[in-house]
Structures are given as C-alpha cells and as structure tokens.
Design a protein around this motif. Structure first.
Motif, PDB file in Angstrom:
ATOM      1  N   MET A  31     120.449   6.559  46.671  1.00 19.18           N
ATOM      2  CA  MET A  31     120.054   5.968  47.962  1.00 19.18           C
ATOM      3  C   MET A  31     118.727   6.520  48.462  1.00 19.18           C
ATOM      4  O   MET A  31     117.985   5.834  49.162  1.00 19.18           O
ATOM      5  CB  MET A  31     121.154   6.206  49.001  1.00 19.18           C
ATOM      6  CG  MET A  31     122.392   5.366  48.788  1.00 19.18           C
ATOM      7  SD  MET A  31     123.573   5.452  50.169  1.00 19.18           S
ATOM      8  CE  MET A  31     124.116   7.160  50.061  1.00 19.18           C
ATOM      9  N   SER A  32     118.416   7.766  48.099  1.00 18.31           N
ATOM     10  CA  SER A  32     117.186   8.392  48.596  1.00 18.31           C
ATOM     11  C   SER A  32     115.933   7.651  48.135  1.00 18.31           C
ATOM     12  O   SER A  32     114.898   7.723  48.798  1.00 18.31           O
ATOM     13  CB  SER A  32     117.117   9.855  48.148  1.00 18.31           C
ATOM     14  OG  SER A  32     116.959   9.961  46.750  1.00 18.31           O
ATOM     15  N   ALA A  42     123.847   9.923  46.891  1.00 18.70           N
ATOM     16  CA  ALA A  42     122.724  10.312  47.758  1.00 18.70           C
ATOM     17  C   ALA A  42     121.406  10.248  46.996  1.00 18.70           C
ATOM     18  O   ALA A  42     120.381   9.802  47.538  1.00 18.70           O
ATOM     19  CB  ALA A  42     122.948  11.714  48.317  1.00 18.70           C
ATOM     20  N   ASN A  75     125.272   7.936  53.982  1.00 20.50           N
ATOM     21  CA  ASN A  75     125.074   9.256  53.396  1.00 20.50           C
ATOM     22  C   ASN A  75     125.898  10.315  54.126  1.00 20.50           C
ATOM     23  O   ASN A  75     126.536  11.178  53.504  1.00 20.50           O
ATOM     24  CB  ASN A  75     123.583   9.613  53.463  1.00 20.50           C
ATOM     25  CG  ASN A  75     123.248  10.915  52.785  1.00 20.50           C
ATOM     26  OD1 ASN A  75     123.643  11.151  51.645  1.00 20.50           O
ATOM     27  ND2 ASN A  75     122.526  11.782  53.474  1.00 20.50           N
ATOM     28  N   PHE A  86     117.093  12.694  55.750  1.00 21.49           N
ATOM     29  CA  PHE A  86     118.198  12.088  54.988  1.00 21.49           C
ATOM     30  C   PHE A  86     118.981  13.166  54.244  1.00 21.49           C
ATOM     31  O   PHE A  86     120.209  13.241  54.322  1.00 21.49           O
ATOM     32  CB  PHE A  86     117.629  11.061  54.009  1.00 21.49           C
ATOM     33  CG  PHE A  86     118.638  10.426  53.093  1.00 21.49           C
ATOM     34  CD1 PHE A  86     119.360   9.316  53.501  1.00 21.49           C
ATOM     35  CD2 PHE A  86     118.865  10.931  51.818  1.00 21.49           C
ATOM     36  CE1 PHE A  86     120.296   8.724  52.652  1.00 21.49           C
ATOM     37  CE2 PHE A  86     119.785  10.347  50.968  1.00 21.49           C
ATOM     38  CZ  PHE A  86     120.505   9.238  51.385  1.00 21.49           C
ATOM     39  N   TRP A  87     118.268  14.027  53.507  1.00 22.42           N
ATOM     40  CA  TRP A  87     118.933  15.078  52.745  1.00 22.42           C
ATOM     41  C   TRP A  87     119.495  16.181  53.637  1.00 22.42           C
ATOM     42  O   TRP A  87     120.589  16.706  53.379  1.00 22.42           O
ATOM     43  CB  TRP A  87     117.968  15.685  51.723  1.00 22.42           C
ATOM     44  CG  TRP A  87     117.765  14.829  50.519  1.00 22.42           C
ATOM     45  CD1 TRP A  87     116.675  14.071  50.209  1.00 22.42           C
ATOM     46  CD2 TRP A  87     118.706  14.611  49.446  1.00 22.42           C
ATOM     47  NE1 TRP A  87     116.860  13.404  49.019  1.00 22.42           N
ATOM     48  CE2 TRP A  87     118.102  13.712  48.532  1.00 22.42           C
ATOM     49  CE3 TRP A  87     119.991  15.078  49.184  1.00 22.42           C
ATOM     50  CZ2 TRP A  87     118.743  13.297  47.366  1.00 22.42           C
ATOM     51  CZ3 TRP A  87     120.635  14.651  48.023  1.00 22.42           C
ATOM     52  CH2 TRP A  87     120.016  13.777  47.135  1.00 22.42           C
ATOM     53  N   SER A 130     121.423   6.369  56.285  1.00 22.63           N
ATOM     54  CA  SER A 130     121.761   7.731  56.683  1.00 22.63           C
ATOM     55  C   SER A 130     123.219   7.853  57.080  1.00 22.63           C
ATOM     56  O   SER A 130     123.876   8.854  56.765  1.00 22.63           O
ATOM     57  CB  SER A 130     120.864   8.175  57.844  1.00 22.63           C
ATOM     58  OG  SER A 130     119.525   8.296  57.432  1.00 22.63           O
ATOM     59  N   GLY A 172     122.658  15.084  55.350  1.00 21.45           N
ATOM     60  CA  GLY A 172     123.701  15.005  54.337  1.00 21.45           C
ATOM     61  C   GLY A 172     124.252  16.370  53.974  1.00 21.45           C
ATOM     62  O   GLY A 172     125.473  16.588  53.973  1.00 21.45           O
ATOM     63  N   TYR A 202     129.057  13.707  46.376  1.00 21.32           N
ATOM     64  CA  TYR A 202     128.020  13.448  47.367  1.00 21.32           C
ATOM     65  C   TYR A 202     126.647  13.220  46.741  1.00 21.32           C
ATOM     66  O   TYR A 202     125.934  12.269  47.091  1.00 21.32           O
ATOM     67  CB  TYR A 202     127.942  14.610  48.366  1.00 21.32           C
ATOM     68  CG  TYR A 202     126.638  14.630  49.125  1.00 21.32           C
ATOM     69  CD1 TYR A 202     126.265  13.544  49.923  1.00 21.32           C
ATOM     70  CD2 TYR A 202     125.753  15.693  49.021  1.00 21.32           C
ATOM     71  CE1 TYR A 202     125.053  13.524  50.597  1.00 21.32           C
ATOM     72  CE2 TYR A 202     124.544  15.682  49.699  1.00 21.32           C
ATOM     73  CZ  TYR A 202     124.199  14.602  50.488  1.00 21.32           C
ATOM     74  OH  TYR A 202     122.996  14.580  51.144  1.00 21.32           O
TER      75      TYR A 202
END
Length: 481
Positions: free
Chosen positions: A235-236, A232, A184, A140-141, A181, A144, A228
């Motif tokens: 949401m993470s 993020a 993101n 995910f990160w 995702s 992003g 961002y």
C-alpha cells in the motif's frame, strides 16, 4: 421497532411450543430437535441485527441480550419438563462465571485507558506527531508501527481511534490518503493485538482459559509483523509524496498522567504474576490494580488545592490569563467517572454472546461443530477457515465457541487460532471493532468498499502470517497436528 417485532414473534413461537414433544432419552444432544432449531434461529436473527448496527443505528448489545434470555428460557423450560432443573442452572452459572471474570478484567483495563485519555496522554502523543511535520509516507508508516506496538498494551480499538485522529488532523480533505492510512491502522492494530493477552478480547479469553501462557503469546510476534508489513509495504507505493501543512498544536499533560501509566503497567504485572506464579485468575490482579488507581485518585484529590494554588500564583506572575481561566475550570480526578465511561455496550454485547454461544453449546451444537470442523478437516484448515469467518462474524463468538469445544489440538494450533481470530477481522472493515469504529470516525473517507478493494492485499498478509507461524514455530505442532 424491528427488534420488538422479532421479540414478540419469538415469544409467540415460545408459547406455541409443546415441550413434552421434546422428550428424549438423550440428555444433552438436542441438535436435531425443534428446540435446537428455534434457538439457532433466535441467534441468527439476533446476529443479523448486530451486523446491521450501522444501518439500524441500534446498539449491538440489545439483540444479543434478548436472544440470550430467550435461548436460556427455552432450555430451562425444556429441562423442567424433563425433571432436570439443576442441569440448566449449573450450566448457566458456569457460563456466567466465565463472563464475570472477563468483564471485570476488561472493566479495569477500560478504566485505566479512560483515565489516561482524560489526563490527555493520547492527545499529547497526537499533538507531537502533528508538530513534527512528517510527510505522508513517513506518517503512513509511523501511524502503522505505533498502532502495532501500542495495541498490545492498550487495545486495538483505542489505538486505532488515536491514530485515525492524527491522520484526520494532518491530511484533512485528502480522502485517498485517509482511506489508505485507516486500512493500514486497522491491520496494524489487529496484528499488534494478536501477540499480547491485552491486545484483544480473544487473546484475553485464550490466556484466561489457560490454553496459552502469558510469555507464550510472544512467539506470535514475528507472524504478526508479517501480517502487518506485507500489505503495508504494498500500500505504501500508492501513498502520495506530499507534505502536510505545519501545525503548532501543543498539549499539556494533566497532573499524574505518567504516574497513572506506571500504575497501569504495575497492574498488568500484578495480573500476570497472579496467574503465572499463584495460578489464580488474572482478574484478581486487575481488580487489585483498580485499587492502586483509587488510592492515587485520592492522592490527586487531596493535593489538588495546593497544586492549583501554586500554578495559579505562577500564572498571575506571568500574566497568563488563558492559563488562569483553564486552572479555574479544573475538576478533581474521579475514578468512578472513569468506570462509568467504560464501553458498556461492548461489555453487554460480550455477555449476550457468551450466553448465546454457551446455550447453543449446552444444546450440543458446539460438539457437532467440533466434530465437523476438527474431525472432518485438519486442525490447520479449520483454524485458518475460522479466521476468515471472523471477518464476517465477530471474533468473540468464534473464539468462545472454539474454547467451549475444546478440540484436541497441539499447542501450535492453539496459537494458530489465536493468531487467525485476531488478524482475520482485518480482511473486511466490519470484521473488527477497530474497523467499525474508524468507519464512523472517518465517515466518508474510510468506507466498506474503500477497504474491500484492498482485501486481496490484506489476504496476502493473512497468508504470510500463517506461513511464518507454521515455519517458525514448527516444533509446537508435534501433537495431533
């Protein structure tokens, strides 16, 4: 068929208009006349069709091309009646020149991106990420941050599609993770594109118009990061603690991939130097860069037989029949095939929008809009509002309208509208090219309503980016603020 019907109706209205009724001593301000109302109606109908692109399965360039033609035909006919044909000709040529510079610039950038894609550079990056067996949170990160830092060099659309392909490959069937995702990625790609002239069409427009210098865009880096990181981070917490199945996918780069990437960076440097040092349009450097690619394409074609012979001999010695089969299907590199693969629908849509907005500006509507927004409101309020509007209306006409209005603003305000127009589209899935493209690529997993329920969280990032810019770059808001 709907477009044909609307076009016929508008042509019928055109034939029924008595242009002598528009006679006026005021040459440019036609905002209160029937001609102006008809042109506004044409643009509204055309843009409604653009917004229904996914429902109608009709390319967005079609309605705006017809609308641009109708608007300028109406204007030209009126000015002929007034005995002033030269006025419309000069105005149209001015708008056409602005479009031509931007179109050629984008065409070269798209050609390089297509060449890198064909040389499998993006496939190799995707395969590397899949092989690393990252867990969902890391993926995910990572997708992003890569979206954020690749989009300033490539563009937000290409970057988003690449990262979405990674997520779809790794988390196949997990709708919740794919939706999160994709949101993101869209937010990251749009935020990353906001601090670079090459990250989005709107930033390119601002740079080419001379409102912001190349190096000055980078003061938007920290506000873009805030835009961002804030959503993020929230949401993470909703990303499942899972690890996808391992994959052994491997991708071999085609010959010249890294050298084409180097030539692309050299092309960008040439464009920047032409604009910054010689005060020439950046398109000069970009077209010169297309020449770099053509020369390198010639080198690849000339040296292809020798390179293939060496690789085939090695494959025969190793008994690698699969590799021999692949080498037998290799075709020479062709620059013009990469040009033909440019996103022509986007370029033609851009033409239609520039001409429609230019025509409405020639009628006086942009002056009226400037007076209402920047005269009645503060510049900050107007710029923040236009950023939100860009989530519903494409940011290209919004930015072109602001550049055409030329409101008297401080340098900080020009940077603010650059930021808000770039990141405001993240508020809705239909607010940016990246969002629309991902709805198609991840159909059924990433949806309008799936994005909409996270809009309040994305809005926090939007507000944070504005607050950071106002605080961090306060010294740039010294005039007309």
């Amino acid at each position: 068929m709907k477009l044909v019907g609307i076009s016929c109706l508008l042509l019928f209205c055109l034939l029924g208009i008595n242009f002598s009724a528009f006679a006026s001593t005021t040459q440019l301000d036609l905002t209160a006349n029937t001609l102006g109302f008809v042109c506004i109606a044409i643009f509204v109908v055309a843009y409604a069709l653009v917004m229904l692109e996914e429902k109608l399965h009709m390319r967005k360039s079609k309605p705006v091309l017809v609308a641009a033609g109708l608007i300028w035909i109406l204007i030209g006919a009126f000015y002929i009646e007034q005995g002033m044909p030269d006025a419309t000709e000069h105005a149209f040529r001015h708008n056409l020149l602005e479009f031509a510079e931007l179109m050629l610039f984008l065409l070269v950038a798209m050609t390089y991106i297509n060449a890198l894609e064909e040389r499998r550079l993006f496939d190799a990056l995707r395969a590397w990420m899949v092989r690393k067996e990252f867990n969902y949170k890391t993926l995910f990160w990572l997708t992003g941050f890569l979206s954020f830092f690749i989009s300033p060099i490539a563009d937000n659309l290409t970057t988003a599609l690449l990262m979405c392909a990674v997520v779809m490959k790794v988390a196949e069937g997990d709708k919740k993770f794919i939706n999160l995702s994709c949101i993101n990625i869209v937010v990251a790609a749009n935020a990353g594109g906001a601090f670079s002239p090459f990250g989005d069409i709107t930033t390119l427009m601002v740079w080419q118009a001379g409102m912001v210098k190349f190096n000055e865009f980078f003061v938007l880096l920290v506000p873009s990061i805030a835009n961002y990181v804030v959503p993020a981070a929230i949401m993470s917490f909703f990303v499942a603690d899972k690890k996808p199945a391992a994959s052994c996918e491997s991708v071999e780069l085609k010959r010249g991939a890294l050298r084409i990437l180097t030539l692309f960076l050299l092309t960008v440097a040439t464009a920047v130097m032409c604009h910054s040092l010689l005060h020439l349009p950046p398109v000069l450097g970009m077209m010169m860069g297309l020449g770099y690619l053509q020369f390198f394409g010639y080198f690849l074609r000339v040296t292809l037989p020798g390179s293939l012979a060496r690789k085939m001999a090695m494959a025969e010695r190793e008994g690698d029949k699969e590799r021999l089969k692949k080498l037998g299907s290799v075709v020479p590199f062709d620059v013009f095939s990469k040009v033909s693969r440019a996103e022509w629908d986007t370029l033609l849509f851009f033409y239609g929008i520039v001409m429609c907005v230019g025509g409405l500006g020639f009628l006086g509507y942009l002056n009226l809009m400037s007076h209402v927004l920047y005269g009645g409101w503060s510049a900050t309020g107007a710029n923040v509002f236009l950023g939100v509007i860009s989530a519903v209306i494409d940011n290209i006409p919004v930015m072109f309208a602001v550049l055409s209005m030329q409101p008297e603003m401080s340098h900080g305000q020009w940077l603010l509208i650059t930021l808000t127009a770039g990141v405001g589209g993240s508020l809705l899935s239909i607010g940016s090219a990246a969002g629309v493209a991902l709805m198609g690529q991840a159909r059924g997993n990433y949806t309008f309503f799936g994005h909409l329920k996270w809009t309040p969280v994305i809005a926090l990032g939007y507000a944070a980016s504005i607050a950071v810019h106002l605080w961090l770059n306060a010294d740039l808001f010294t005039i007309y603020g």
